[in-house]
Design a protein around this motif. Structure first.
Motif, PDB file in Angstrom:
ATOM      1  N   TYR A 193       0.833  -1.202   0.000  1.00 40.69           N
ATOM      2  CA  TYR A 193       0.000   0.000   0.000  1.00 40.69           C
ATOM      3  C   TYR A 193       0.874   1.262   0.000  1.00 40.69           C
ATOM      4  O   TYR A 193       0.618   2.201  -0.751  1.00 40.69           O
ATOM      5  N   TYR A 194       1.884   1.274   0.827  1.00 43.68           N
ATOM      6  CA  TYR A 194       2.804   2.412   0.905  1.00 43.68           C
ATOM      7  C   TYR A 194       3.411   2.694  -0.467  1.00 43.68           C
ATOM      8  O   TYR A 194       3.383   3.831  -0.951  1.00 43.68           O
ATOM      9  N   LEU A 195       3.956   1.668  -1.106  1.00 47.09           N
ATOM     10  CA  LEU A 195       4.610   1.846  -2.401  1.00 47.09           C
ATOM     11  C   LEU A 195       3.631   2.274  -3.485  1.00 47.09           C
ATOM     12  O   LEU A 195       3.870   3.246  -4.209  1.00 47.09           O
ATOM     13  N   SER A 222       0.598   3.565  -3.278  1.00 50.31           N
ATOM     14  CA  SER A 222      -0.028   4.869  -3.067  1.00 50.31           C
ATOM     15  C   SER A 222       0.963   6.001  -3.346  1.00 50.31           C
ATOM     16  O   SER A 222       0.585   7.039  -3.900  1.00 50.31           O
ATOM     17  N   TYR A 223       2.229   5.801  -3.003  1.00 50.18           N
ATOM     18  CA  TYR A 223       3.241   6.806  -3.324  1.00 50.18           C
ATOM     19  C   TYR A 223       3.376   6.950  -4.844  1.00 50.18           C
ATOM     20  O   TYR A 223       3.391   8.061  -5.387  1.00 50.18           O
ATOM     21  N   LEU A 224       3.474   5.823  -5.547  1.00 51.12           N
ATOM     22  CA  LEU A 224       3.622   5.864  -6.999  1.00 51.12           C
ATOM     23  C   LEU A 224       2.399   6.480  -7.668  1.00 51.12           C
ATOM     24  O   LEU A 224       2.520   7.240  -8.640  1.00 51.12           O
ATOM     25  N   TYR A 225       1.224   6.189  -7.164  1.00 50.75           N
ATOM     26  CA  TYR A 225      -0.002   6.760  -7.721  1.00 50.75           C
ATOM     27  C   TYR A 225      -0.036   8.271  -7.495  1.00 50.75           C
ATOM     28  O   TYR A 225      -0.413   9.038  -8.385  1.00 50.75           O
ATOM     29  N   ASP A 226       0.388   8.698  -6.328  1.00 51.27           N
ATOM     30  CA  ASP A 226       0.448  10.124  -6.021  1.00 51.27           C
ATOM     31  C   ASP A 226       1.412  10.837  -6.975  1.00 51.27           C
ATOM     32  O   ASP A 226       1.101  11.911  -7.486  1.00 51.27           O
ATOM     33  N   CYS A 227       2.567  10.245  -7.225  1.00 49.38           N
ATOM     34  CA  CYS A 227       3.536  10.824  -8.166  1.00 49.38           C
ATOM     35  C   CYS A 227       2.936  10.921  -9.567  1.00 49.38           C
ATOM     36  O   CYS A 227       3.093  11.944 -10.240  1.00 49.38           O
ATOM     37  N   VAL A 242       9.639  10.086  -9.368  1.00 43.17           N
ATOM     38  CA  VAL A 242       9.771   9.235  -8.190  1.00 43.17           C
ATOM     39  C   VAL A 242      11.073   9.565  -7.474  1.00 43.17           C
ATOM     40  O   VAL A 242      12.119   9.688  -8.096  1.00 43.17           O
ATOM     41  N   ASP A 243      11.000   9.716  -6.188  1.00 37.99           N
ATOM     42  CA  ASP A 243      12.173   9.973  -5.357  1.00 37.99           C
ATOM     43  C   ASP A 243      12.716   8.621  -4.894  1.00 37.99           C
ATOM     44  O   ASP A 243      12.058   7.911  -4.133  1.00 37.99           O
ATOM     45  N   LYS A 244      13.896   8.256  -5.390  1.00 32.20           N
ATOM     46  CA  LYS A 244      14.476   6.954  -5.036  1.00 32.20           C
ATOM     47  C   LYS A 244      14.632   6.770  -3.541  1.00 32.20           C
ATOM     48  O   LYS A 244      14.542   5.651  -3.040  1.00 32.20           O
ATOM     49  N   SER A 245      14.841   7.841  -2.812  1.00 33.46           N
ATOM     50  CA  SER A 245      15.023   7.698  -1.365  1.00 33.46           C
ATOM     51  C   SER A 245      13.736   7.227  -0.688  1.00 33.46           C
ATOM     52  O   SER A 245      13.779   6.613   0.374  1.00 33.46           O
ATOM     53  N   ILE A 246      12.593   7.484  -1.311  1.00 33.73           N
ATOM     54  CA  ILE A 246      11.330   6.996  -0.759  1.00 33.73           C
ATOM     55  C   ILE A 246      11.111   5.538  -1.141  1.00 33.73           C
ATOM     56  O   ILE A 246      10.576   4.762  -0.361  1.00 33.73           O
ATOM     57  N   ILE A 247      11.528   5.159  -2.333  1.00 35.99           N
ATOM     58  CA  ILE A 247      11.351   3.778  -2.799  1.00 35.99           C
ATOM     59  C   ILE A 247      12.339   2.823  -2.135  1.00 35.99           C
ATOM     60  O   ILE A 247      12.038   1.671  -1.899  1.00 35.99           O
TER      61      ILE A 247
END
Length: 117
Positions: A11-13, A15-20, A27-32
Protein backbone atom coordinates in the motif's frame (compact mmCIF):
# COMPACT_ATOMS: atom_id res chain seq x y z
CA UNK A 1 -1.63 -5.15 10.73
CA UNK A 2 2.03 -4.60 11.47
CA UNK A 3 4.02 -1.90 9.68
CA UNK A 4 6.18 -4.57 8.05
CA UNK A 5 3.21 -6.60 6.80
CA UNK A 6 3.26 -7.36 3.07
CA UNK A 7 0.04 -5.47 2.38
CA UNK A 8 1.11 -2.40 4.35
CA UNK A 9 4.36 -2.13 2.39
CA UNK A 10 2.52 -2.70 -0.90
CA UNK A 11 0.00 0.00 0.00
CA UNK A 12 2.80 2.41 0.90
CA UNK A 13 4.61 1.85 -2.40
CA UNK A 14 1.58 1.84 -4.67
CA UNK A 15 -0.03 4.87 -3.07
CA UNK A 16 3.24 6.81 -3.32
CA UNK A 17 3.62 5.86 -7.00
CA UNK A 18 0.00 6.76 -7.72
CA UNK A 19 0.45 10.12 -6.02
CA UNK A 20 3.54 10.82 -8.17
CA UNK A 21 1.64 9.87 -11.32
CA UNK A 22 -1.34 12.09 -10.53
CA UNK A 23 0.84 15.09 -9.65
CA UNK A 24 3.32 14.61 -12.50
CA UNK A 25 6.25 14.33 -10.09
CA UNK A 26 9.29 12.11 -10.59
CA UNK A 27 9.77 9.23 -8.19
CA UNK A 28 12.17 9.97 -5.36
CA UNK A 29 14.48 6.95 -5.04
CA UNK A 30 15.02 7.70 -1.36
CA UNK A 31 11.33 7.00 -0.76
CA UNK A 32 11.35 3.78 -2.80
CA UNK A 33 14.51 2.43 -1.22
CA UNK A 34 14.43 0.39 1.94
CA UNK A 35 15.79 3.12 4.19
CA UNK A 36 12.53 5.07 3.79
CA UNK A 37 10.79 2.73 6.22
CA UNK A 38 10.57 3.56 9.91
CA UNK A 39 11.33 0.02 11.05
CA UNK A 40 13.91 -2.54 10.08
CA UNK A 41 12.70 -4.58 7.12
CA UNK A 42 14.72 -7.49 5.82
CA UNK A 43 16.24 -6.53 2.43
CA UNK A 44 15.40 -9.94 0.91
CA UNK A 45 11.78 -9.55 2.00
CA UNK A 46 11.59 -6.06 0.51
CA UNK A 47 13.18 -7.21 -2.76
CA UNK A 48 10.68 -10.10 -2.85
CA UNK A 49 7.80 -7.63 -2.56
CA UNK A 50 9.16 -5.39 -5.34
CA UNK A 51 9.83 -8.37 -7.62
CA UNK A 52 6.28 -9.63 -7.20
CA UNK A 53 4.77 -6.20 -7.78
CA UNK A 54 6.69 -6.16 -11.07
CA UNK A 55 5.86 -9.76 -12.04
CA UNK A 56 2.19 -9.22 -11.16
CA UNK A 57 2.07 -6.16 -13.43
CA UNK A 58 1.32 -3.66 -10.66
CA UNK A 59 4.46 -1.59 -11.32
CA UNK A 60 6.61 -0.94 -14.39
CA UNK A 61 9.82 0.79 -15.36
CA UNK A 62 12.15 -1.36 -13.27
CA UNK A 63 13.96 -4.51 -14.27
CA UNK A 64 15.26 -7.53 -12.41
CA UNK A 65 18.79 -8.70 -13.12
CA UNK A 66 20.32 -11.90 -11.85
CA UNK A 67 23.72 -11.29 -10.29
CA UNK A 68 25.99 -14.34 -10.07
CA UNK A 69 27.73 -14.73 -6.74
CA UNK A 70 30.65 -17.15 -6.69
CA UNK A 71 29.79 -20.29 -4.71
CA UNK A 72 26.21 -19.20 -4.01
CA UNK A 73 22.92 -19.09 -5.84
CA UNK A 74 22.33 -16.04 -8.00
CA UNK A 75 20.94 -12.96 -6.31
CA UNK A 76 18.52 -10.62 -8.00
CA UNK A 77 19.02 -6.90 -8.29
CA UNK A 78 16.37 -4.32 -9.19
CA UNK A 79 17.42 -1.57 -11.57
CA UNK A 80 15.71 1.63 -12.59
CA UNK A 81 14.01 2.46 -9.29
CA UNK A 82 13.73 6.12 -10.32
CA UNK A 83 11.76 5.00 -13.40
CA UNK A 84 9.26 2.98 -11.37
CA UNK A 85 5.59 3.74 -12.09
CA UNK A 86 2.29 2.29 -11.03
CA UNK A 87 0.30 0.55 -13.78
CA UNK A 88 -3.46 0.72 -14.31
CA UNK A 89 -3.59 -2.76 -12.74
CA UNK A 90 -1.70 -1.37 -9.75
CA UNK A 91 -4.20 1.46 -9.40
CA UNK A 92 -7.10 -1.00 -9.51
CA UNK A 93 -5.39 -3.24 -6.96
CA UNK A 94 -4.83 -0.27 -4.69
CA UNK A 95 -8.46 0.80 -4.86
CA UNK A 96 -10.27 -2.54 -4.91
CA UNK A 97 -8.30 -4.85 -2.62
CA UNK A 98 -9.74 -5.22 0.90
CA UNK A 99 -6.27 -5.73 2.37
CA UNK A 100 -5.32 -2.34 0.94
CA UNK A 101 -8.10 -0.75 2.96
CA UNK A 102 -6.75 -2.38 6.12
CA UNK A 103 -3.25 -1.27 5.22
CA UNK A 104 -4.55 2.26 4.74
CA UNK A 105 -5.99 2.24 8.24
CA UNK A 106 -2.63 1.11 9.61
CA UNK A 107 -0.74 3.78 7.73
CA UNK A 108 -3.22 6.52 8.56
CA UNK A 109 -1.80 6.47 12.07
CA UNK A 110 1.70 6.93 10.62
CA UNK A 111 0.95 9.87 8.32
CA UNK A 112 3.37 12.17 10.13
CA UNK A 113 6.29 10.08 8.79
CA UNK A 114 4.73 9.61 5.34
CA UNK A 115 4.02 13.13 4.06
CA UNK A 116 2.32 12.11 0.81
CA UNK A 117 -0.65 10.48 2.59
Amino acid sequence: MAKDDYHVIVYYLLSYLYDCLKKGRPVDKSIIRLEAYPEEIDPDYYRYILEHLLKDGLIEGVSIHEVPILGQRNASQLRGLDNMRITPAGIAYLQENSFMKKAYETLKALKDIMPFI
